[in-house]
Write an enzyme that holds these catalytic residues in place. Structure first.
Site, PDB file in Angstrom:
ATOM      1  N   ASP A 170      44.746 -13.049  20.592  1.00 27.53           N
ATOM      2  CA  ASP A 170      43.806 -11.724  21.216  1.00 27.53           C
ATOM      3  C   ASP A 170      43.467 -10.863  19.951  1.00 27.53           C
ATOM      4  OD1 ASP A 170      46.777 -11.466  21.311  1.00 27.53           O
ATOM      5  OD2 ASP A 170      46.473  -9.443  22.189  1.00 27.53           O
ATOM      6  N   GLU A 190      49.464  -9.677  22.620  1.00 27.42           N
ATOM      7  CA  GLU A 190      50.106  -8.790  21.731  1.00 27.42           C
ATOM      8  C   GLU A 190      49.497  -7.455  21.401  1.00 27.42           C
ATOM      9  OE1 GLU A 190      51.717  -7.771  17.916  1.00 27.42           O
ATOM     10  OE2 GLU A 190      49.653  -8.031  18.173  1.00 27.42           O
TER      11      GLU A 190
END
Length: 376
Positions: free
Chosen positions: A69, A134
Site C-alpha cells: 500500500d 501499513e
C-alpha cells in the site's frame, strides 16, 4: 540501459494505484512469482486489507517484510508526471510508492529469484511477510499476520524490513529498532459565555496554557545509548464555536509521545495526570498506544548487514532507532532480531517521489547477499 528485472517489477507495482489499505492486485503479482519458486503461501485477507505469509525451506528462518500500500498522491497536478505511471528521467524512477516501498519489494523478490536459482538447496527457510495496511491504520495488516503466526507457533529468527532507511547514500543508515509511540486525546472543560463578561465564565484556553507550558518544558527522559530522549509534540488543538464573541467552554488537544526504553508508558501517563492535577484542569483522557519501543538483540544480524553494505556499497552504515514507527513493532513479537534496510527516504510521501534506478539494483544485491550469508 535500464532493462533489468528489479526495475521492471518496480514499474509494474507502481502502475497499480494501491492507496492504503487497498492492494488492487500487487500481491497477486508477487505471490505468483513466489509460487513459481516453490513457496508455500497463506493468504490472510482481513476486511479491505490483503496480507500473505510465504515460505520455502525448513529450519533457521530469514524473513523479508514489506507493504504494497502507498499514501495518496495528493494533487496530481503538482506532479511532473502521473504518479501511477512510472517514468524514468535522468537516472531516477518516479512514481508514488517507489521508495516507500514498492521498489524495495521488487528488490526482495528479484533477490530471492537469483538466490534460489544459484543456490536451490540452501540451508534454512526463506520467507516473506507482506501487507497492504501499513500506511493507514495498521489494524488489519501485519498485526493480523503476526496473530496467525502465533497461532501456528511460528518464529522468525531474522527479519529484514524494506522501509526506506537510507539518508544520503544507499545503506548509510540502518534501523535496529524504533521508538515507542503514545498518542493522547485530551479534552479540557471550562465554562462557555460572552466575551464581554469573562468573570461569569471559565475560558478553557486561558486555563490550559500554564499546563501546556509545563507539559512541553518537562524533561521526560534523558535517553540512553540506543534511544534519543523522549519527545512530546502537540499535533492538533481545537476550541471555540467560530464566533468572535463567545468564550469557549471546551477544548480538544491531540499529543504524541515518542519514547525509548528508559521510560515506561505508565511513567508518562502518571506524570501527565500529575500535571493536570497540579494545574487544576478539568479533563478526560484517551490514550492510544501505537507501539512499544523495540531493539534488535542479534549481533549476528547486525554484523551480517554491516558486512553486506560494506561489501556492496563500500560504506560503513550507521545503526539508528530514530524516525517514526514501522511494522517492526508487531513483528518483534515473533522475531526479536530484526532490522530495517531500504532506499533513500528524502522523497517518501512527497510530490514527485523517486529513487535512483541504480539504487534499486544495488539494494537487490544487498538483499541477495544477506540471504547468502544467513542461509548458507
Amino acid at each position: 540501459m535500464y532493462c533489468c528485472p528489479v526495475l521492471n517489477l518496480a514499474k509494474q507495482l507502481i502502475s497499480i494505484p494501491s492507496v492504503s489499505p487497498l492492494d488492487l492486485g500487487c500481491q497477486n503479482i508477487i505471490a505468483s512469482r513466489l509460487s513459481k519458486m516453490g513457496f508455500n503461501i497463506s493468504f490472510l485477507k482481513h476486511q479491505k486489507t490483503n496480507n500473505f505469509w510465504a515460505y520455502k525451506g525448513h529450519g533457521i528462518t530469514l524473513s523479508f517484510a514489506g507493504h504494497t500500500d502507498v499514501v495518496s498522491s495528493g494533487n496530481n497536478k503538482l506532479w511532473n508526471s502521473c504518479p501511477f505511471i512510472p517514468v524514468i528521467k535522468n537516472g531516477y524512477l518516479f512514481g508514488r510508492g517507489v521508495s516507500d516501498m514498492k521498489g524495495a519489494i521488487a528488490a526482495m523478490i528479484i533477490a530471492a529469484e537469483r538466490f534460489i536459482t544459484y543456490r536451490p538447496n540452501y540451508s534454512g527457510r526463506l520467507s516473506f511477510l507482506i501487507t497492504s495496511d501499513e500506511e493507514s491504520h495498521a489494524q488489519d495488516g501485519t498485526i493480523r499476520i503476526i496473530e496467525y503466526l502465533k497461532i501456528i507457533c511460528e518464529r522468525i529468527n531474522f527479519c529484514i524490513i524494506g522501509e526506506p532507511t537510507s539518508d544520503k547514500v544507499l545503506g548509510d543508515v540502518v534501523k535496529i529498532g524504533r521508538r515507542g509511540s503514545l498518542n493522547v486525546d485530551l479534552f479540557v472543560y471550562g465554562l462557555q459565555g460572552h466575551v464581554a463578561y469573562p468573570q461569569l465564565t471559565g475560558n478553557v484556553i486561558h486555563n490550559v496554557l500554564p499546563f501546556l507550558n509545563a507539559l512541553i518544558a518537562y524533561k521526560w527522559s534523558q535517553g540512553n545509548k540506543n534511544f534519543l530522549p523522549t519527545t512530546i509534540q502537540i499535533s492538533n488543538i481545537h476550541s471555540g464555536l467560530g464566533n468572535d464573541n463567545v468564550i469557549p467552554g471546551e477544548l480538544y488537544i491531540c499529543l504524541n509521545f515518542r519514547f525509548g526504553t528508559d521510560i515506561s508508558v505508565q511513567d508518562i501517563q502518571n506524570k501527565m495526570i500529575s500535571l493536570l492535577s497540579k494545574y487544576r484542569i478539568k479533563y478526560t483522557l484517551k490514550w492510544r498506544l501505537s507501539g512499544h519501543p523495540f531493539l534488535t538483540h542479534s549481533k549476528h544480524l547486525v554484523h551480517v548487514v554491516h558486512q553486506t553494505i560494506r561489501d556492496i556499497n563500500h560504506i560503513n552504515p550507521m545503526f539508528s532507532t530514530s524516525g517514526g514507527t514501522s511494522d517492526g513493532r508487531f513483528i518483534k513479537d515473533v522475531s526479536e532480531d530484526l532490522i530495517e534496510l531500504g532506499l533513500l527516504n528524502n522523497t517518501i510521501h512527497a510530490i514527485n517521489e523517486c529513487t535512483k534506478v541504480y539504487d534499486l539494483q544495488l539494494l537487490s544485491l544487498m538483499y541477495e547477499d544477506i540471504m547468502k550469508k544467513i542461509l548458507f
